[in-house]
Design an enzyme around this catalytic site. Structure first.
Site, PDB file in Angstrom:
ATOM      1  N   VAL A 219      54.376  51.444   6.341  1.00 14.25           N
ATOM      2  CA  VAL A 219      55.758  51.829   6.955  1.00 14.25           C
ATOM      3  C   VAL A 219      55.915  51.493   8.419  1.00 14.25           C
ATOM      4  O   VAL A 219      54.808  51.101   9.162  1.00 14.25           O
ATOM      5  CB  VAL A 219      55.636  53.490   6.646  1.00 14.25           C
ATOM      6  CG1 VAL A 219      57.240  53.853   7.081  1.00 14.25           C
ATOM      7  CG2 VAL A 219      55.373  54.127   5.765  1.00 14.25           C
TER       8      VAL A 219
ATOM      9  N   SER B  99      49.115  56.170  14.673  1.00  9.25           N
ATOM     10  CA  SER B  99      48.593  56.721  16.000  1.00  9.25           C
ATOM     11  C   SER B  99      47.928  55.658  17.197  1.00  9.25           C
ATOM     12  O   SER B  99      48.401  56.535  17.923  1.00  9.25           O
ATOM     13  CB  SER B  99      47.435  57.578  15.071  1.00  9.25           C
ATOM     14  OG  SER B  99      47.032  58.483  14.254  1.00  9.25           O
TER      15      SER B  99
ATOM     16  N   LEU C 182      49.780  63.208  12.803  1.00 10.93           N
ATOM     17  CA  LEU C 182      50.536  62.190  11.652  1.00 10.93           C
ATOM     18  C   LEU C 182      51.831  61.776  12.100  1.00 10.93           C
ATOM     19  O   LEU C 182      52.245  61.850  12.974  1.00 10.93           O
ATOM     20  CB  LEU C 182      50.384  63.197  10.196  1.00 10.93           C
ATOM     21  CG  LEU C 182      49.766  64.443   9.772  1.00 10.93           C
ATOM     22  CD1 LEU C 182      49.713  65.192   8.980  1.00 10.93           C
ATOM     23  CD2 LEU C 182      48.869  62.669   9.315  1.00 10.93           C
TER      24      LEU C 182
ATOM     25  N   HIS D 128      51.831  58.088   6.939  1.00 12.85           N
ATOM     26  CA  HIS D 128      51.199  59.430   6.448  1.00 12.85           C
ATOM     27  C   HIS D 128      52.122  59.915   5.539  1.00 12.85           C
ATOM     28  O   HIS D 128      52.113  60.384   4.580  1.00 12.85           O
ATOM     29  CB  HIS D 128      50.163  60.717   7.772  1.00 12.85           C
ATOM     30  CG  HIS D 128      49.147  59.864   8.842  1.00 12.85           C
ATOM     31  ND1 HIS D 128      49.991  59.943   9.542  1.00 12.85           N
ATOM     32  CD2 HIS D 128      48.246  59.784   8.562  1.00 12.85           C
ATOM     33  CE1 HIS D 128      48.968  59.326  10.599  1.00 12.85           C
ATOM     34  NE2 HIS D 128      47.737  58.608   9.569  1.00 12.85           N
TER      35      HIS D 128
HETATM   36  P1  AMP Z   1      45.337  57.321   9.218  1.00 12.74           P
HETATM   37  O1  AMP Z   1      44.813  59.029   9.795  1.00 12.74           O
HETATM   38  O2  AMP Z   1      44.313  56.761  11.049  1.00 12.74           O
HETATM   39  O3  AMP Z   1      43.459  57.284   9.187  1.00 12.74           O
HETATM   40  O4  AMP Z   1      45.148  56.889   8.227  1.00 12.74           O
HETATM   41  C1  AMP Z   1      45.490  57.440   6.653  1.00 12.74           C
HETATM   42  C2  AMP Z   1      46.125  56.987   6.040  1.00 12.74           C
HETATM   43  O5  AMP Z   1      47.101  56.676   6.271  1.00 12.74           O
HETATM   44  C3  AMP Z   1      45.278  55.887   6.227  1.00 12.74           C
HETATM   45  O6  AMP Z   1      45.351  55.114   3.694  1.00 12.74           O
HETATM   46  C4  AMP Z   1      46.635  54.839   6.810  1.00 12.74           C
HETATM   47  O7  AMP Z   1      46.090  53.201   5.795  1.00 12.74           O
HETATM   48  C5  AMP Z   1      47.456  55.358   6.325  1.00 12.74           C
HETATM   49  N1  AMP Z   1      47.812  54.351   7.471  1.00 12.74           N
HETATM   50  C6  AMP Z   1      48.155  54.670   8.450  1.00 12.74           C
HETATM   51  N2  AMP Z   1      49.266  54.207   9.076  1.00 12.74           N
HETATM   52  C7  AMP Z   1      50.408  53.658   7.961  1.00 12.74           C
HETATM   53  C8  AMP Z   1      51.438  52.811   7.625  1.00 12.74           C
HETATM   54  N3  AMP Z   1      51.973  52.894   9.041  1.00 12.74           N
HETATM   55  N4  AMP Z   1      51.953  53.341   7.036  1.00 12.74           N
HETATM   56  C9  AMP Z   1      50.836  53.349   5.063  1.00 12.74           C
HETATM   57  N5  AMP Z   1      49.765  54.178   5.721  1.00 12.74           N
HETATM   58  C10 AMP Z   1      49.523  54.189   6.512  1.00 12.74           C
END
Ligand code: AMP
Length: 283
Positions: free
Chosen positions: A176, A186, A33, A37
């Site tokens: 973000v 990540s 995270l 997130h």
């Molecule tokens: P992930 O763990 O990469 O599958 O992401 C989980 C959620 O976090 C997804 O809805 C992503 O779009 C969101 N997310 C990942 N990076 C960002 C970011 N930089 N800004 C906003 N939401 C994000």
């Protein structure tokens, strides 16, 4: 905060909440995270009575030669962050329970899943919609929170929710960024020093396009050419795709006369990064 592993237990908790007329918010993640997130969690905390986050590195959304094995897994630090952010329940299912050996039902949003990122990752969105569909079915949340960072994912999930008459409301939260504009991901940790510097080319190219539009440019090809030249100026970058599309069907936009999406996927060394610029008329 309670950590829940079993599907049945998770379903019972959220069912009870719904019976008590409490609004459940779900933030699906793959863990490792970061601030992106956490921004989703904060939004969920504001707008839901019961906040659930899931952590599941979903094997079926990774291609054969992708980074499933090396994807960062940091459960204890994730749990600390979620607890501090006021999450009520963290759902951490096992792959064995989510996908038992006889598993054979898939959710597939046709068309949209094979555009943009779906061209180089043909199985990816089938894996995403299947896992998100399962999570929504298990938790029955009033709201599900996703990041604009993965714009195509939000468009596909919106289609799925509508097509399957699911009552969960999709909430899309802004991307973000690091202080230099790089969208937090990540996968940024895979970048070495020079690659980390080069990675700002994604936001630099999008900002160059924004500037052109601010100055009145509306021609899609002209804008795409500008983004292409900007990325090609970065020696460590290799373009996967650059697309200017509408927000519903992901079809090419020839001339910008309504809301649209400018999306890029770029390899920086071996790491594939994505970013996008939502285009609003009047901006
Ligand atoms: P992930 O763990 O990469 O599958 O992401 C989980 C959620 O976090 C997804 O809805 C992503 O779009 C969101 N997310 C990942 N990076 C960002 C970011 N930089 N800004 C906003 N939401 C994000």
């Amino acid at each position: 905060m309670e950590v829940v592993e079993q599907i049945r237990q998770m379903a019972a908790i959220t069912k009870k909440a719904a019976r008590e007329d409490l609004k459940v918010g779900l933030v699906p993640t793959m863990g490792a995270l970061h601030e992106g997130h956490l921004s989703l969690i904060r939004r969920a905390r504001k707008q839901s009575d019961v906040v659930t986050a899931s952590i599941f590195v979903n094997p079926v959304q990774f291609g054969q030669n992708e980074d499933f094995d090396s994807y960062p897994r940091e459960l204890s630090s994730d749990l600390r962050q979620l607890s501090a952010a006021g999450v009520d329940y963290v759902f951490v299912p096992t792959a064995a329970e989510m996908y038992p050996p006889e598993f054979s039902t898939w959710i597939m949003v046709e068309g949209l899943s094979h555009k943009l990122c779906g061209i180089s990752r043909p199985q990816h969105f089938r894996g995403v919609t299947t896992v998100v569909g399962k999570l929504i079915h298990i938790l029955q949340p009033a709201f599900a929170f996703f990041g604009q960072k993965d714009a195509q994912q939000t468009i596909i999930i919106r289609r799925m929710l509508s097509d399957l008459n699911l009552e969960t409301e999709l909430v899309v939260c802004p991307t973000v960024r690091e202080s230099d504009g790089l969208a937090i991901s990540s996968r940024n940790r895979y970048l070495n020093g020079p690659e980390r510097n080069a990675a700002t080319v994604l936001i630099r190219s999008l900002r160059a396009a924004q500037q052109m539009m601010d100055e009145g440019a509306r021609d899609g090809q002209q804008i795409l050419d500008k983004v292409k030249r900007c990325i090609e100026g970065e020696p460590l970058a290799r373009i996967d795709y650059i697309a200017l599309v509408d927000n519903e069907r992901l079809n090419p936009v020839i001339s910008i006369d309504r809301e649209a999406l400018l999306a890029v996927a770029v390899f920086i060394g071996k790491t594939r990064l994505i970013d996008n610029l939502p285009i609003h008329l009047g901006d």
